[in-house]
Write a protein that holds these residues in place. Sequence first.
Motif, PDB file in Angstrom:
ATOM      1  N   ASP A 183      73.653 136.180  -2.381  1.00 38.45           N
ATOM      2  CA  ASP A 183      72.518 135.842  -3.602  1.00 38.45           C
ATOM      3  C   ASP A 183      73.539 136.875  -4.835  1.00 38.45           C
ATOM      4  O   ASP A 183      74.189 137.579  -5.030  1.00 38.45           O
ATOM      5  CB  ASP A 183      71.746 137.870  -2.878  1.00 38.45           C
ATOM      6  N   LEU A 184      73.827 135.384  -5.782  1.00 40.27           N
ATOM      7  CA  LEU A 184      74.686 135.637  -6.735  1.00 40.27           C
ATOM      8  C   LEU A 184      73.937 134.891  -8.205  1.00 40.27           C
ATOM      9  O   LEU A 184      72.863 134.453  -7.755  1.00 40.27           O
ATOM     10  CB  LEU A 184      76.122 134.336  -6.928  1.00 40.27           C
ATOM     11  N   SER A 185      73.911 136.086  -9.524  1.00 38.96           N
ATOM     12  CA  SER A 185      73.497 135.798 -10.473  1.00 38.96           C
ATOM     13  C   SER A 185      73.617 134.754 -10.761  1.00 38.96           C
ATOM     14  O   SER A 185      75.639 133.839 -10.286  1.00 38.96           O
ATOM     15  CB  SER A 185      73.605 136.431 -11.580  1.00 38.96           C
ATOM     16  N   PRO A 186      73.203 133.996 -11.716  1.00 36.17           N
ATOM     17  CA  PRO A 186      73.814 132.188 -12.164  1.00 36.17           C
ATOM     18  C   PRO A 186      75.240 132.568 -13.052  1.00 36.17           C
ATOM     19  O   PRO A 186      76.061 131.755 -12.632  1.00 36.17           O
ATOM     20  CB  PRO A 186      72.672 132.162 -13.149  1.00 36.17           C
ATOM     21  N   MET A 187      75.164 133.809 -13.530  1.00 36.16           N
ATOM     22  CA  MET A 187      76.327 133.853 -14.274  1.00 36.16           C
ATOM     23  C   MET A 187      77.960 133.834 -13.698  1.00 36.16           C
ATOM     24  O   MET A 187      79.212 133.625 -12.558  1.00 36.16           O
ATOM     25  CB  MET A 187      76.925 135.276 -14.896  1.00 36.16           C
ATOM     26  N   ALA A 188      77.854 135.152 -12.083  1.00 37.00           N
ATOM     27  CA  ALA A 188      78.526 135.071 -10.943  1.00 37.00           C
ATOM     28  C   ALA A 188      78.684 133.780 -10.243  1.00 37.00           C
ATOM     29  O   ALA A 188      79.577 133.199  -9.525  1.00 37.00           O
ATOM     30  CB  ALA A 188      77.978 136.137  -9.720  1.00 37.00           C
ATOM     31  N   ARG A 189      77.913 133.091  -9.946  1.00 38.00           N
ATOM     32  CA  ARG A 189      77.984 131.875  -9.227  1.00 38.00           C
ATOM     33  C   ARG A 189      78.404 131.008  -9.963  1.00 38.00           C
ATOM     34  O   ARG A 189      78.937 130.008  -9.218  1.00 38.00           O
ATOM     35  CB  ARG A 189      76.351 131.262  -8.719  1.00 38.00           C
ATOM     36  N   SER A 190      78.693 131.095 -11.439  1.00 37.78           N
ATOM     37  CA  SER A 190      79.402 130.153 -12.120  1.00 37.78           C
ATOM     38  C   SER A 190      81.469 130.556 -11.958  1.00 37.78           C
ATOM     39  O   SER A 190      81.398 129.286 -12.007  1.00 37.78           O
ATOM     40  CB  SER A 190      79.525 129.986 -13.818  1.00 37.78           C
ATOM     41  N   PHE A 191      81.150 130.874 -11.705  1.00 36.58           N
ATOM     42  CA  PHE A 191      83.030 131.731 -11.610  1.00 36.58           C
ATOM     43  C   PHE A 191      83.370 131.276 -10.296  1.00 36.58           C
ATOM     44  O   PHE A 191      84.249 130.779 -10.156  1.00 36.58           O
ATOM     45  CB  PHE A 191      83.221 133.118 -11.007  1.00 36.58           C
ATOM     46  N   TRP A 192      82.327 130.837  -9.340  1.00 35.26           N
ATOM     47  CA  TRP A 192      82.610 130.553  -7.823  1.00 35.26           C
ATOM     48  C   TRP A 192      83.067 129.034  -8.221  1.00 35.26           C
ATOM     49  O   TRP A 192      83.237 128.472  -6.905  1.00 35.26           O
ATOM     50  CB  TRP A 192      81.487 130.888  -7.005  1.00 35.26           C
ATOM     51  N   GLY A 193      82.538 128.027  -9.285  1.00 37.30           N
ATOM     52  CA  GLY A 193      82.493 127.202  -9.578  1.00 37.30           C
ATOM     53  C   GLY A 193      83.744 127.011  -9.770  1.00 37.30           C
ATOM     54  O   GLY A 193      84.241 125.293  -9.714  1.00 37.30           O
ATOM     55  N   ALA A 194      84.891 127.297 -10.083  1.00 39.92           N
ATOM     56  CA  ALA A 194      86.325 127.001 -11.055  1.00 39.92           C
ATOM     57  C   ALA A 194      86.920 127.493  -9.629  1.00 39.92           C
ATOM     58  O   ALA A 194      87.141 128.505  -9.084  1.00 39.92           O
ATOM     59  CB  ALA A 194      86.644 127.748 -12.268  1.00 39.92           C
ATOM     60  N   ASN A 195      87.957 126.593  -8.776  1.00 41.13           N
ATOM     61  CA  ASN A 195      88.468 126.792  -8.262  1.00 41.13           C
ATOM     62  C   ASN A 195      90.273 126.582  -8.340  1.00 41.13           C
ATOM     63  O   ASN A 195      90.932 125.101  -8.945  1.00 41.13           O
ATOM     64  CB  ASN A 195      88.515 126.002  -7.235  1.00 41.13           C
ATOM     65  N   LYS A 196      91.066 127.351  -8.488  1.00 43.04           N
ATOM     66  CA  LYS A 196      92.056 127.214  -9.256  1.00 43.04           C
ATOM     67  C   LYS A 196      93.525 127.588  -8.954  1.00 43.04           C
ATOM     68  O   LYS A 196      92.951 129.049  -8.697  1.00 43.04           O
ATOM     69  CB  LYS A 196      92.278 126.549 -11.285  1.00 43.04           C
ATOM     70  N   ARG A 197      95.099 127.933  -9.397  1.00 43.34           N
ATOM     71  CA  ARG A 197      96.271 128.700  -8.742  1.00 43.34           C
ATOM     72  C   ARG A 197      96.757 128.598 -10.369  1.00 43.34           C
ATOM     73  O   ARG A 197      97.652 127.469 -10.527  1.00 43.34           O
ATOM     74  CB  ARG A 197      96.770 128.171  -8.002  1.00 43.34           C
ATOM     75  N   VAL A 198      96.208 130.177 -10.575  1.00 41.04           N
ATOM     76  CA  VAL A 198      97.417 130.128 -11.833  1.00 41.04           C
ATOM     77  C   VAL A 198      98.769 130.541 -11.702  1.00 41.04           C
ATOM     78  O   VAL A 198      98.822 131.831 -11.780  1.00 41.04           O
ATOM     79  CB  VAL A 198      95.755 131.122 -13.120  1.00 41.04           C
ATOM     80  N   SER A 199      99.096 129.655 -12.905  1.00 37.52           N
ATOM     81  CA  SER A 199     100.952 130.015 -13.397  1.00 37.52           C
ATOM     82  C   SER A 199     101.004 131.441 -14.000  1.00 37.52           C
ATOM     83  O   SER A 199     100.798 131.231 -15.514  1.00 37.52           O
ATOM     84  CB  SER A 199     101.440 129.197 -13.635  1.00 37.52           C
ATOM     85  N   ASN A 200     102.109 132.432 -13.645  1.00 38.29           N
ATOM     86  CA  ASN A 200     102.154 133.284 -14.417  1.00 38.29           C
ATOM     87  C   ASN A 200     103.863 133.414 -14.649  1.00 38.29           C
ATOM     88  O   ASN A 200     104.564 134.408 -15.017  1.00 38.29           O
ATOM     89  CB  ASN A 200     102.003 134.452 -13.962  1.00 38.29           C
TER      90      ASN A 200
END
Length: 298
Positions: free
Chosen positions: A244-261
């Motif tokens: 049960d996720l809000s539309p904004m929260a669900r949008s976060f899950w649509g992006a899958n990546k490993r970010v370099s620091n």
Amino acid sequence: MNLFVFGLGYSVMTLVRRHRDRFTRVAGTVRTAGKAAALRAEGIAAHVFDGTSGGDEALLADLAAADALILSAPPGQAGDPALAAYGEAIAAAPRLIWIGYLSTIGVYGDRAGGRVDETAEPRPTNERLRRRVEAERAWLALGARTGKTVAIFRIAGIYGPGRNALVDLAAGTAHRIVKPGQVFNRIHVDDIAAVLAAALERAAPGAVYNLADDEPAPPQDVVAHAARLLGVAPPPEVPFEEADLSPMARSFWGANKRVSNQRIREELGVTLAYPTYREGLAALLAAGEGRTALPAEA
């Protein structure tokens, strides 16, 4: 150094409180009179700014006296609020030489779990992120036009005191949502403060920096680890499709990546105090996070 901040929120206030001796004067904006009064009690010249109106003479005086400016308020439909209301004053500020814009790694969009660094072109996936990219570009353009150093800080999921899986477990609001292959980077708020403190001295004009930890991890693993630290049972796993996720929260899950620091380490000389969620949660537990709301027997 005099510091002005549009949006005296969680991350920037951590910088101010951890590195207060760096600043002769701190001024900035909040959205309510109550918060402004509380910050004034800490010695911060807080102004109420609703994100639209300009022309506050006291605010303009503090802007004119600032050596450094941090922008942490998100853009709205009309663009970046500080730029829209006070852009001319910022461009003309006589002492201002350094501007830091706090953005999000969300602008990279989905990379199917692949690695991404600051050389990657943004791929915003919704209007909210497109406005972020536009704001980044607008601030970089101001820097190029005025000769002021402007740096962009793309920040991963923020956690720290009061905002972490330990607190969520204690409050009964933690969820263990599972989406196979999904990972997220995160970063402790103290590490954000450390990066910004270093960047005030070392950031290159026009540079972009990723503020993220060393280990992108499945979110359910973070919750399970927090539960082990507290000695409680983790919440049950919930398939992403059933969550049960809000539309904004669900949008976060649509992006899958490993970010370099890598850039914050090599160019700013920052060593993360909390390179993974394990060190961060352990320190938060030692500070008492997540314990007060638990039953006595826990």
